[in-house]
Structures are given as C-alpha cells and as structure tokens.
Design an enzyme around this catalytic site. Sequence first.
Site: not given
Ligand SMILES: *Cc1c(COP(=O)(O)O)cnc(C)c1O
Length: 759
Positions: A431, A654
Amino acid sequence: MNLGLSHISLSEIIDGNTLNFTAGHVEVIVYDSRKISTSQKSVFFALKGLQKDGHIYCQHAYEKGVRCFVLEKAIELPNDATVILVEDTLYALQQLAQHHRNQFSIPVIAITGSYGKTTIKEWLYYLLKDDYKVARTPNSYNSQLGVALALLELNETHELAIIEADISHPNEMDRLEEIISPTLGVFTSLGNHYAEHFNNQKAHLNEHLKLFKHINFCFILEHYSSPFRRNKIATITTHSEEWRDYISSNEQFPDNKALCLKVAEFFGVDKTLLKAKMEKLPTLSGRQEVFEGIQDNLIINDTYNIDIDALEQSLEYQFASKERNRKVVVLDLSFVNKNRQKEIKQLVERYQPDAVYYIEEGQLPLALKNEEDALILFKGSFRSNLSELVQRFKNRKHETWVEFDLKAILYNVRFLQSKLQPNTKTLVMVKASSYGTGDVKIPHFLQENGIDYLGVAYTDEGATLREQGVHLPVMVMNTEKNALYDIVRHCLEPTIYSLAQLSDVIDFFQEQGLENYPIHIKVETGMNRLGFQKETISELITLVKNTQCVQLKSVFSHLADADNSDSSYTEEQIRIFEQIKTQFTSEYNAPIIFHLLNSEGILKFAAKASYDMVRMGIGIFGYAYNTPGLKESIRWKTTVSQLKEIVPGETIGYGRTFTASEKMTIATLRIGYADGFRRALSNGKGKVFINNNSCPVVGNVCMDMTMVDVTNLNVQPGDEVEIIGQHQTMLDFAHQLETIPYEVMTSISKRVARIYIKN
Ligand SMILES: *Cc1c(COP(=O)(O)O)cnc(C)c1O
C-alpha cells in the site's frame, strides 16, 4: 463476460473438431494463462501472439482450473478436459464473437479511419456513458482480437456498443464487417503515407468504407463523403459556426471533436451537458511526464505504451509546443510487430521532426548525446527499458535521492519467511506505493521472487499494479462501492468488513454475472478499526453460502499492539481469532486461508499464530521495532550546493530564528520540507552527516533548501549528505520527528528520485 455456453454448442458455433469431450459449460474466454484468476468456467483459446504461441500455456491453464480448450494442434491434456481443434484460433474466437453479437439488437457504432480511432472511441464513451450503458473496445488491443473481445463483453444490460476497427491489408474489412454488423459508422480520417499495402488512396478509403456496407447512418468529414448516398450520411465541417461554442479555433483535434459532438447530439445528449463535458475530454496518454533535461533539452517522457493513437496525441502535443523549435523523436519499437513499426514510422514522418532516433537492444544511440535545446519525445512501451534510459536525461539540479537496497529487502523477506512453517504463504502489503518506495518496482521485485500475494489499501493502487504488469493476486483492504467495477476489471480481490458491504458486493457480482469471485473477510479482534464483529459472523457465513457469486478466499484480522513487550493484548487477539477460525471451519466447508500476523507479529508470534499466511510490511525494509536479524534497506541522500562564512550577529534563513554568536561556516543543502525533510527539524532538532561528521540544522528548514553548520569541517560544494543511512538510522531520524518509520518513509515526496540498487 457471461456466455453460458455448453462445450457442445461452443464447438458447433466455431465449427470445431472435438477431440476429447467432457460435459460442461463456459462463461468466459481466456487466452492469457497468467490472468486466469477467477474460478469461473472458462475456455482457453491458444492464440499465436507476437512473442509466444499460446499452445505452450495449455498445461498452466489446466492447472488453474480450465477444462475447455480451443487449439490449432492437439496438445496432451488430462482426460477431463474438452479439446476442440480448429484451423485458426483467432478466427474461431471471432466466429464466437459474431454469434454473440447477433444475440443483441442495440445500436453498434463502428469507428474506422487512419488516425484518431481510439481517441474518438474514448471521447464518445465519455460523452455517452451517463445516458447509456456502453460497451467498448478495450484499449491497446490489436484490432482483430480487440473487436472480438469487445463484442463478447456484450450483455443484456448494454444499450450501445462502440467498436474500433483497424485494417492494414486489403480485404480485412469484409471480415470485420461480418463480425461487428455495425448499425452506425464514424469515419475519422485518411492518412497520406499510411496505405502501404494499398495501391492508392482511393483503394484505401474504399477498403475502410466497406465497414459501412450495411449501416443505417454514417458520420464523416465532408471531404471524404463522395462515395456515400446522401440520405445515409451526416457530413461534418469542422470549422462551421455550429461548433463555435464547443470547439475553440486554435484547439487540437478539431475534426475528432466535431465528429464526437455530432454523434452525441444524434443520441440526444443534452446540449448544455455536452458543452461542460467537452472541456473535460480524457487524454489517452495519462502517464506523460515533461521535465527539464540536460543540455537545455525539454523531455517528454511518454514511455507507457506505443499505441498509435496515443503516439499521435503525443506528437500533436510535441509539435504544438512552442517551448523549443527543434523537435526530436526517440522511439523504442522493440515490442511492436513489423507492420505496426511501419505505421508508426510513417506517422512520425508526417510531422517532419528534425531528427528521429531508434533505441536498439536497449541502448541509446550515441548521436542523441549531441542534442541541445530540443524538445525530445521519448516513446515506447512500459515493457521496454526506455523509461529508465530517459532518466539519464534528467537534469540533476535537484540532487536529492533515496536508495533502496533490493538485496537487503530480499534478505529480510527470507529472514521473516524462515520463521514460518514451510506451507505458510507470504503476502506483502504494498500500500501507499509500497510504503513510499515507488509505484511498482518493489511489487515487481517481489513477484520475481516468488511472493504469493500482494495487498493494497485502495483499488487505484491495485489498478496501477495491473497496468504495470503485476499479475500476482492482489487483496484490496478498502473496497468502496463505486470501485467494484474496477476491482473486477483488474482482477483484484476485495476485503469485506461489514454485512452491508457484503450485500452490496453480492448484488454487484450478481449483476455482472460473476461466479465464485474471491473475497476476503476482515474480522474484529481488538484493533477496532474495520472488521466484522463476532456476533455477525453466522449471518455472514449464511449470506455467503446462499450465493454462487463469491467464494471465501481468506479470513483475517490485524494486530493492534504487536510491538509492545507485554504480549498480553496480542495473546487475547490470538485467542479471539482462534474462536472465529473454529466457527468458520465448522460452518463453511471449503478451504479458507486464515492470516493474522504483520511483520512485528511474525518476529514474535510466528510459532503459534502463522496460520496459512502472513502479511509482511515494514519488516521487509528492515524496520520493525523488534529488529534483530533484519537489515536496513533505505538510504536518503542529498548534496551541498553552497558554502558560506558568516560573522557574529548575522542571521540564517526565514524568520531569522538563528543568530551566529561566532564565526561559522554554513552549508546549504538541496533538500527542504517539500522533499519530506520536515520543518520540525529546524534549529538543531535535526541533523545530517557530511563526510562522517554530524552537522546540525541551523535556522528554519525552507521549502527546497536547508542550512547546516559545517564550521571547521572539510566540506565542499557537491559533497554527498546523508540524511538516513549508516550514521543516522531510520529510527534515529523518526525519533527526532517524534514519529515512526512508516510515516518517514511515506512522507519522502515524489520529487525525490528513487534509485533501486540491485547488488
Ligand atoms: C499495513 C498492514 C500490514 C503490514 O503491517 P506492518 O506493520 O508494516 O508489517 C498487515 N496487515 C494489514 C491489514 C495492514 O494494513
């Protein structure tokens, strides 16, 4: 597709010779064994492709559940497969398409001509889709196959079809006319150099017009209209007053627009709506990138596909641009067949560029290096390596980049896998562009290395994977109702987390005539984000059992507190998940994949809770909290642009938040908060490393630049600067920002170049 044909009637329709017969019926056509991902009953057509002969994939298709094959030569297959022999599999597919098309009596618009067909098809679709349910030729197919596929998609819900018909040889059109039986025609234009296989222009035009033998009505530009009987045509003059409100005089593609308007008007689209829609017509080349290149060149990076129409749009764009006088075209034709290559070359010639170069065997021609002050169009398929070659033309003014060590990433994957049972599958969550590492490089890398599954947060992310050639199964976590069509179109697998959502999905699949479409169920065990409550699970199972549309592929939940050294909350989640698992196994009698662990979970609970699959994420990059054994894989770097001596009393940047109290040397870096180097790092909160020395930030971080203290250090302009790497780890950096590696990774902005290091 929902053909509902028995093996016998299929064989009759295509005039086949049935070698082996088993009773059965087919719903969908498949011809690419990699894309067989629903267990819908399908028939495999072994087509002779450009690169490969489909016959070699029969076994693979069989393994994926196909039990009906249309072949040109007999192939040894197990006894429970129906094998139908034909002389020409493409022809047989077209016969089937013709048969299918004849079941429907809706208007069918056929588009032909040399240029602009795809553009017109997409524009017409856009103009008509709110008033009619429209079927249309899929993009980037060669016409002989594309026509058949589009017609086979027709079902009772369609009210209109738009089909593109392309020819390159004499006598092809009669065949297409038979298959399509169009009721309306649109003729786009006739190219000058286009008609290589035709004696003259007239012969070429007449061949095109054979498509319209039996139509009721044709839309055509005035100067092509002479062969037509007057009562059958609507001639169109582009620059007439009629279109003044819709098409401005200096617009691109006025002819194409005029044709589309006339057709839309014919179908009764409201005039005011039409006007609004004309402003938003889609462009074909969605991935074009324009950037300042080396030697004052301006680069159009359009290396996604080499579809003729998309090429024409790119050329139009390039030649209409006033930014550079010299126009240069660079083509990579390595994934294009000989006939198409000729057409492409002729089309490019028509624009008379100052120079045309061809990429051969993945190499840039030497002479290209001498181009200066030109507008250079790079055009090729995403399958070629042209998009990487183009990067060499990037003007490295903005020398900030992030490196991903692919070797370390693979090491981490294997390390995490080593904790699992041998038959536990691996899903990797990709993702948010694989945690900010880029759209598709990591997914491709994972695919090459035998990962079983990918997961994304949203449908669009999954679509990007498919468009870029990733064929692994993809689970989508958030499935909005209006994304279901894209889910199906791209063979993505939705996650369902409520009863209401489940019934929406079932309704949609029913409407589409889908069977056994894989879905994933997310259950609540303690995260309290998305998921079925335990009490609703019986009802969920009943719903699923009562429909043919879906199959339960997997059931999963997500850990909320895996990185806590006190594991009691996780233990409780595992206990609840066990109960839910027992309920599913006893009430649903088909195999289900159960999965619970993320990266952190694998490191701690693999022994008791790996189940059938795990979901890796941040761990593959080396950044779980519990990290022994994992390798860091990310380095973030920039360079020094300038050095400055300042004296006591002078201020920096700045807001003048820093005043020197002694003589100092200040280095200005090519990185700022717009790159993801956050403003919270201002005034000593953050630091970087230059030549092994720690250098604190002085003053406020600016949008594109940051100043650091390098007093008494040996630093030169151009020196490399480490933001994350050997001296300052991802975790150190995250701590300075009071955040976690996930947020740091996904905040490194798009303009930072991504570099993937293979070894
Ligand atoms: C993002 C996600 C993961 C992976 O999690 P990590 O902590 O990055 O290993 C696993 N399951 C779901 C449902 C997620 O959204």
